[in-house]
Enzyme design. Structure first.
Site, PDB file in Angstrom:
ATOM      1  N   ALA A   1       2.779  -2.685  -6.849  1.00  0.00           N
ATOM      2  CA  ALA A   1       1.459  -2.043  -7.587  1.00  0.00           C
ATOM      3  C   ALA A   1       0.292  -2.779  -7.931  1.00  0.00           C
ATOM      4  O   ALA A   1      -0.285  -2.851  -8.800  1.00  0.00           O
ATOM      5  CB  ALA A   1       1.928  -1.291  -8.470  1.00  0.00           C
TER       6      ALA A   1
ATOM      7  N   SER B   1       0.796  -1.412   0.116  1.00  0.00           N
ATOM      8  CA  SER B   1      -0.039  -0.010   0.149  1.00  0.00           C
ATOM      9  C   SER B   1       0.803   1.362  -0.004  1.00  0.00           C
ATOM     10  O   SER B   1       0.707   2.224   0.646  1.00  0.00           O
ATOM     11  CB  SER B   1      -0.869   0.068   1.308  1.00  0.00           C
ATOM     12  OG  SER B   1      -2.015   1.047   0.867  1.00  0.00           O
TER      13      SER B   1
ATOM     14  N   CYS C   1      -2.861  -7.509  -2.785  1.00  0.00           N
ATOM     15  CA  CYS C   1      -2.184  -7.251  -1.390  1.00  0.00           C
ATOM     16  C   CYS C   1      -2.125  -5.744  -0.876  1.00  0.00           C
ATOM     17  O   CYS C   1      -2.396  -5.490   0.315  1.00  0.00           O
ATOM     18  CB  CYS C   1      -0.732  -8.035  -1.470  1.00  0.00           C
ATOM     19  SG  CYS C   1       0.400  -7.123  -2.548  1.00  0.00           S
ATOM     20  N   GLU C   2      -1.886  -5.016  -2.014  1.00  0.00           N
ATOM     21  CA  GLU C   2      -1.613  -3.645  -1.716  1.00  0.00           C
ATOM     22  C   GLU C   2      -2.910  -2.900  -0.824  1.00  0.00           C
ATOM     23  O   GLU C   2      -2.969  -2.175   0.112  1.00  0.00           O
ATOM     24  CB  GLU C   2      -1.379  -2.701  -2.723  1.00  0.00           C
ATOM     25  CG  GLU C   2      -0.070  -3.280  -3.534  1.00  0.00           C
ATOM     26  CD  GLU C   2       1.199  -2.529  -3.467  1.00  0.00           C
ATOM     27  OE1 GLU C   2       1.318  -1.881  -2.419  1.00  0.00           O
ATOM     28  OE2 GLU C   2       2.184  -2.665  -4.284  1.00  0.00           O
ATOM     29  N   GLY C   3      -4.123  -3.299  -1.589  1.00  0.00           N
ATOM     30  CA  GLY C   3      -5.382  -2.733  -1.178  1.00  0.00           C
ATOM     31  C   GLY C   3      -5.804  -3.243   0.128  1.00  0.00           C
ATOM     32  O   GLY C   3      -6.150  -2.805   1.154  1.00  0.00           O
TER      33      GLY C   3
END
Length: 949
Positions: free
Chosen positions: A699, A536, A871-873
């Site tokens: 990303a 994130s 995974c970032e969200g």
């Protein structure tokens, strides 16, 4: 040196060993015998990766000295409980229930769990979690829940209540593995201790390999006046002390900042410090010797003549009037990215009946991986400088290091070692540059294993941030305007600063219909460690500000925070803050799913609330972009083999998130017409000499980019194999007909995206997004200020799910990182933040077992099989749900992270006196609207292509 002969029964066999009793630990001795399943992480007894059974008891072998172990003690290691063809139930359960992500800590956990089940064959979940806590078994990937699931499942087998088949993945009848819990291909090697991570590879390098040790002055800002290494070079085993003078090229890491408003070009970072050190972890010299012990001993003898300079340990200090330039010729605030949407917010907010304002800070968050940084380098058979490490961007050293090292383009090869997690920091090419420079200076292979303290000082961290914001709404509770001034403290170097600057002006206020916005994202230097990628990237800082502002405005308007959000969620036709339509509009659906859980929890908190233990709930919306930008590009190759199998070649770097299983499920699904068993798909990954460039594992891009490239390659292969009658050619038939058997697949986002305008912030840089709403229940102990998280819930939309196990694993892990970010984790660039515990690591007892996940997929138009990265969200805004829950529980808002007990207690004491502890408005370098007016009056041309992240 007096040595000791000792006999130890290891895995059932008496072994005679010769040891150095004053130096060797049990872990050292075991690893020398080849039992490298016993991993070395922190080497201070805080991570448990080295756990073994000693006379039936779990011990951390890195801190158990061999001199204290009696003859004929019995030691059991991971290699002694099962083999790849005869697994122990714990090993099988770890594979099946998602206990393996990066896998570095898996052997230690499995041995610790065996110690528990030998003693207590029927534990509760709470007993399992407490066992891992008191034995200091640390995992940063899984969020603990899958580990407890695995122990509970294995215990049933060991009690005779289930069979091994019951806890083993079974292929569905139709053979399809997409969307299932198919095991990770690398899991078997990891649970048996046979996977060689970086330090294992270093231990097994050939004769002639030199060991490196760093010389770090431990100063935050200083001129280098002299380096005297004459005494160090006389130490036993020392071959050379390498300094900047030994580097033939420019001695710079060439990672450009291409934003047209940047006053820094990105070429300020030396490979080895030459004139100054800019932060505590900078390296001024590297000692090469025949052993690591000799290298480290000699490094202590290097004498430095340093002139200390003023230290600016925060962005605020660095932009204060009178501060000197940290990098000469570049202002400390070197990048401004504006955002204009709708009307001037000064006028809008002046007319709004409800307006709130606040200033917020989020700390520099350490990644706290369990495996510290390890790198090898050598000259390969083709004359390339070959670098092995835990990189998540094999392409970066290829693009950034050749001029600095004095090499022609194309003479660098990068191979990702099996990796003990990264969460972003290993995107930096810094350790690659060090090892490559040393192998060139020495003309010999080298290996560098950093201690945990060295790793902490050397690696980048999540950039700290400071922000000031105002937000208003009308009498009906609809948001009218939002303005914010946002500064990222990027520390000593500019690494990816232009990408970071875009995050606040894309994601603050994400999910809502906000018609009028004025904002500025600033990036600047300090003498803190440099900001780098972390799950994130840039977004969690933005949500720290915006999702608290939403709660504050809801309260000002007299509305429940759930209802306030619901009223303001973006709906079809609404534009995001960059003046483009959202890709999907799942926000109302996600909130509808959360509503009954929210109402139940609110009622529960009210019923269980007491003056001593206050209960509360909190919500936050999050999400993240999918792919790195308008020029994102990746390639994958598929090859039909003689035996009918298919090999996938890519650089989908696997940091534990599942690059291997992602490749497997996407390839198998793309080739379904061939009716292959999934075991017929082979993987060749993360060697730039063998694989096309798929791009960085960041990303949320890998599943999307690699997946679309796999589909493209599969279509080409299937078209070539297909006969006129619809059947498919064999390998032999392809060769006989002169038809190629290998095809390159490509994914490129250039034609479906539009970069942000550097003058307005208007644009549509990425083709897809993921979305999540987070919900926390907390209990605040008012006597001591300690917050306990009782449960976390996340309702999310990532489209279809490719690997259920990998997605859920990322979710559990990301949520625990968010909890740590909210409550305890921080990093300050000095000697005091050199370990897991000192940086606020949360163990199993600190994390709730009650973590609820629910996927609500919406179709994705451009994604492979409708699926995007996750995974970032998943780590975007969970921390703010905790902060909002603390306020709901105790009536105090913590404006600066982390919400540690001392801060909460101080806020409660101030509240009792009728006061509120909140920061004054930050001075970020200039007035917000003066800066925006200057930008409007001085437009610039758009930037050229950048490396996508």
């Amino acid at each position: 040196m007096a040595l000791r002969k000792i006999c130890i029964n290891i895995n059932g066999v008496d072994r005679m060993l010769i040891c150095n009793p004053g130096q060797d630990s049990l872990a050292d001795v075991l690893r020398r015998t080849g039992l490298t399943g016993t991993k070395l992480g922190c080497k201070t007894g805080q991570c448990g990766s080295c756990s073994v059974l000693l006379d039936g008891k779990v011990v951390r072998s890195c801190v158990r000295k061999i001199k204290d172990i009696p003859d004929y003690s019995k030691v059991v290691t991971i290699e002694g409980i099962g083999t790849p063809t005869n697994l122990h139930p714990l090993q099988q359960a770890w594979i099946t229930y998602g206990g393996v992500q990066c896998g570095f800590c898996s052997p230690g956990f499995i041995m610790s769990a065996k110690g528990l089940l030998d003693k207590n064959p029927n534990p509760t979940r709470e007993e399992v979690r407490h066992w891992f806590t008191i034995h200091r078994n640390a995992c940063r990937c899984t969020g603990w829940k899958p580990l407890v699931d695995a122990v509970m499942a294995a215990a049933k087998v060991m009690r005779g209540e289930a069979t091994m088949e019951d806890i083993t993945f079974q292929t569905p009848a139709d053979g399809r593995i997409y969307g299932t819990n198919v095991p990770r291909p690398a899991a078997l090697a990891k649970v048996t201790g046979l996977c060689d991570f970086g330090d294992d590879i270093g231990l097994k390098m050939p004769d002639g390999t030199l060991h490196l040790a760093l010389v770090q002055p431990g100063l935050s800002h200083a001129k280098i006046k002299g380096i005297n290494f004459s005494e160090a070079e006389k130490m036993p085993g020392v071959v050379k002390v390498i300094t900047a003078k030994d580097i033939k090229g420019t001695n710079r890491i060439m990672l450009p900042v291409t934003h047209p408003r940047s006053k820094a070009d990105g070429f300020e970072r030396p490979i080895i410090a030459d004139t100054k050190v800019f932060r505590y972890g900078d390296v001024v010299a590297v000692v090469a010797a025949d052993t690591e012990e000799h290298a480290r001993a000699a490094a202590k003898k290097v004498k430095l003549d340093m002139e200390e300079l003023p230290r600016y340990m925060s962005y605020l200090d660095a932009v204060a009037p009178g501060a000197m330039e940290i990098h000469e010729g570049i202002p400390n605030e070197y990048l401004r990215a504006p955002l204009f949407k709708g009307e001037d917010t000064r006028e809008v907010l002046a007319k709004s009946p409800y307006v709130v304002e606040g200033s917020f800070y989020s700390t520099s968050q350490p990644h706290l991986v369990i495996e510290p940084d390890v790198t090898q380098a050598y000259i390969d058979e083709a004359g390339n400088v070959c670098i092995h490490n835990k990189t998540l961007a094999t392409v970066f050293p290829l693009l950034t290091l050749a001029p600095g090292l004095g090499l022609p383009d194309g003479k660098i090869r990068v191979i990702e070692n099996p990796t003990g997690a990264s969460f972003g920091y290993s995107i930096s090419p810094a350790s690659s540059a060090l090892a490559a420079a040393c192998t060139l200076a020495l003309d010999a292979p080298v290996t560098l294993t950093m201690s945990y303290a060295e790793h902490q000082a050397f690696s980048g961290k999540r950039a700290a941030h400071y922000s000031n914001a105002r937000m208003g709404c009308d009498k009906e509770g609809k948001i009218t305007g939002f303005e914010f001034d946002f500064a990222y403290d990027h520390g000593a170097y500019t690494e990816m600063a232009d990408i970071l600057a875009s995050k606040a002006i894309r994601f603050a206020g994400f999910s809502y219909n906000i018609p009028n916005v004025r904002a500025l994202a600033r990036v600047g230097f300090s003498n803190q460690t440099y900001g780098t990628a972390y799950r994130s990237y840039g977004n969690s800082q933005a949500y720290t500000m915006s999702e608290q502002m939403v709660d504050m405005l809801a309260e000002k308007a007299g509305t429940d925070p759930f209802e306030f959000r619901y009223k303001n969620l973006a709906r079809p036709g609404d534009l995001n803050i960059n003046s483009y339509p959202f890709k999907e509009y799942p926000f109302v659906t996600l909130m509808d799913k959360l509503k009954p859980l929210y109402e139940e929890a609110k009622a529960r908190a009210k019923a269980e609330d007491t003056p001593e233990k206050r209960r509360g709930v909190g919500i936050a919306f999050g999400g993240y972009n999918v792919t790195g930008g308008p020029n994102d590009h990746g390639e994958v190759a598929l090859e039909l083999n003689e035996d009918g199998t298919v090999t996938n070649y890519n650089t989908w770097e696997d940091q534990g998130q599942g690059g291997d299983v992602g490749t497997l499920v996407l390839t198998h699904e793309s080739l379904r017409p061939l009716h292959l068993d999934y075991t017929q798909i082979k993987l060749v990954q993360n060697d730039t000499a063998q694989c096309p460039q798929t791009g960085p594992a960041g990303a949320n891009r890998s599943h999307y980019i690699a997946g679309n490239a796999i589909r493209d390659a599969a279509k080409k292969l299937l078209d070539a194999m297909r006969k006129a009658d619809g059947t498919y050619r064999t390998y032999a038939e392809m060769v006989a007909e002169g038809i190629p058997t290998k095809y390159l697949g490509v994914c490129d986002t250039t034609d479906i995206t539009k970069d942000l305008d550097p003058n307005t912030g208007i644009g549509d840089p990425t083709p897809e997004y993921n979305y999540a709403v987070f919900f926390a229940e907390v209990e605040v102990d008012t006597a001591i200020g300690k917050t306990k998280i009782l449960s976390m819930k996340m309702i999310y939309d990532i489209g279809a799910i490719g690997s259920q196990q990998a997605v859920e694993g990322q979710a559990y892990g990301a949520l625990t990182h968010s909890m740590g970010f909210a409550l305890s984790e921080k990093y300050i660039d000095n000697k005091d933040y050199n370990s897991l515990i000192k940086c606020g690591f949360l163990y199993a007892d600190d994390i709730p077992d009650d973590i609820y996940l629910e996927s609500v997929p919406s179709p994705r138009k451009t994604a492979p099989f409708g699926s995007v990265g996750c995974c970032e969200g998943f780590q975007s805004a969970g921390h703010v749900a905790v902060l909002n829950a603390i306020y709901n529980a105790a009536g105090v808002r913590i404006y600066d992270l982390p919400a540690s007990p001392d801060k909460v207690k101080a806020a409660l004491e101030a509240k009792a006196l009728g006061k509120e502890l909140k920061p004054d408005k930050y001075f970020l370098g200039s007035d917000l609207f003066e800066a925006l007016d200057e930008i409007a009056e001085n437009p610039v041309s758009a930037a050229g292509p950048t490396m996508a992240l």
